[in-house]
Write a protein that holds these residues in place. Structure first.
Motif, PDB file in Angstrom:
ATOM      1  N   LEU A  18       3.922  -0.809  33.175  1.00  0.00           N
ATOM      2  CA  LEU A  18       5.303  -1.229  32.957  1.00  0.00           C
ATOM      3  C   LEU A  18       5.431  -2.745  33.057  1.00  0.00           C
ATOM      4  O   LEU A  18       6.155  -3.371  32.276  1.00  0.00           O
ATOM      5  N   VAL A  19       4.734  -3.336  34.017  1.00  0.00           N
ATOM      6  CA  VAL A  19       4.754  -4.793  34.155  1.00  0.00           C
ATOM      7  C   VAL A  19       4.109  -5.446  32.935  1.00  0.00           C
ATOM      8  O   VAL A  19       4.611  -6.455  32.414  1.00  0.00           O
ATOM      9  N   ARG A  20       3.023  -4.871  32.457  1.00  0.00           N
ATOM     10  CA  ARG A  20       2.309  -5.445  31.314  1.00  0.00           C
ATOM     11  C   ARG A  20       3.188  -5.474  30.068  1.00  0.00           C
ATOM     12  O   ARG A  20       3.112  -6.425  29.270  1.00  0.00           O
ATOM     13  N   ARG A  21       4.042  -4.485  29.899  1.00  0.00           N
ATOM     14  CA  ARG A  21       4.928  -4.456  28.734  1.00  0.00           C
ATOM     15  C   ARG A  21       5.922  -5.618  28.729  1.00  0.00           C
ATOM     16  O   ARG A  21       6.433  -5.996  27.670  1.00  0.00           O
ATOM     17  N   GLN A  22       6.222  -6.152  29.910  1.00  0.00           N
ATOM     18  CA  GLN A  22       7.211  -7.209  30.000  1.00  0.00           C
ATOM     19  C   GLN A  22       6.596  -8.605  29.965  1.00  0.00           C
ATOM     20  O   GLN A  22       7.316  -9.600  29.987  1.00  0.00           O
TER      21      GLN A  22
END
Length: 204
Positions: free
Chosen positions: A142-146
């Motif tokens: 989820l962090v990587r998507r942002q």
């Protein structure tokens, strides 16, 4: 033709079972918030929920299964909060970073019991450490998507893992009482940390 469920006091058997399960989970969260994982036992949970152990074992095989179910329930709540922080067109990097931090705050600081469950107790309670490790990749994804575009896959993976660890450590310090700063100072530092990992220079 759907079978008719027997009603008792206006509720079905499944509704009563679901209510008892929710009461047990709520009781475990209260006890963990007050006393840590050591305060969560089958007896203490039943006493707090006002239920007998018969109903406990109707829902859970034991204490560890209860804590694992509670962790997954709160982790899903955090996941939904993070997934809702989609970047708004025209918003600045700082606004995006603050929205991401606010998602964490809404679960882990607004209800410190949940923050302690997710970030503090897994370090000392074996029942929580395994399930915590199991869900960690979900949050790093989820962090990587942002992350801002342009980085290689490996760089994005490394950055997301490092950023997740940095922010989680800040939250852990505040929740465990080893980081004596105000809530506002903590949030501002988390936002600045996110921006630094994004390659942005924070203002001020």
């Amino acid at each position: 033709m759907a079978s008719r469920q027997r009603l008792w006091a206006g509720t079905t058997l499944e509704q009563r079972r679901a209510a008892r399960r929710a009461a047990l989970l709520d009781a475990a969260l209260d006890l963990l918030g007050e006393h840590g994982g050591a305060g969560v036992t089958v007896r203490s949970v039943c006493r707090r929920a006002g239920l007998t152990d018969r109903y406990f074992y109707e829902n859970f095989a034991g204490r560890d299964e209860l804590l694992s179910a509670l962790f997954l329930q709160v982790a899903e709540e955090l996941q939904q909060a993070m997934e809702a922080t989609t970047p708004v067109a025209g918003s600045s990097r700082e606004e995006q970073a603050r929205a991401a931090v606010d998602a964490l705050v809404s679960v882990c600081l607004d209800d410190p019991r949940k923050g302690r469950l997710l970030l503090v107790e897994p370090l000392s309670d074996p029942a929580l450490s395994g399930v915590s490790i199991g869900v960690a990749p979900t949050f790093t994804r989820l962090v990587r998507r942002q992350l801002p575009p342009g980085a290689s896959k490996n760089e994005s993976v490394l950055t997301s893992v490092a950023l997740t660890g940095a922010v989680a450590t800040l939250f852990f310090g505040w929740l465990s009482g080893t980081l004596p700063v105000s809530r506002e100072e903590l949030i501002d530092k988390c936002v600045r940390t996110v921006l630094l990992f994004w390659g942005e220079r924070p203002r001020g």
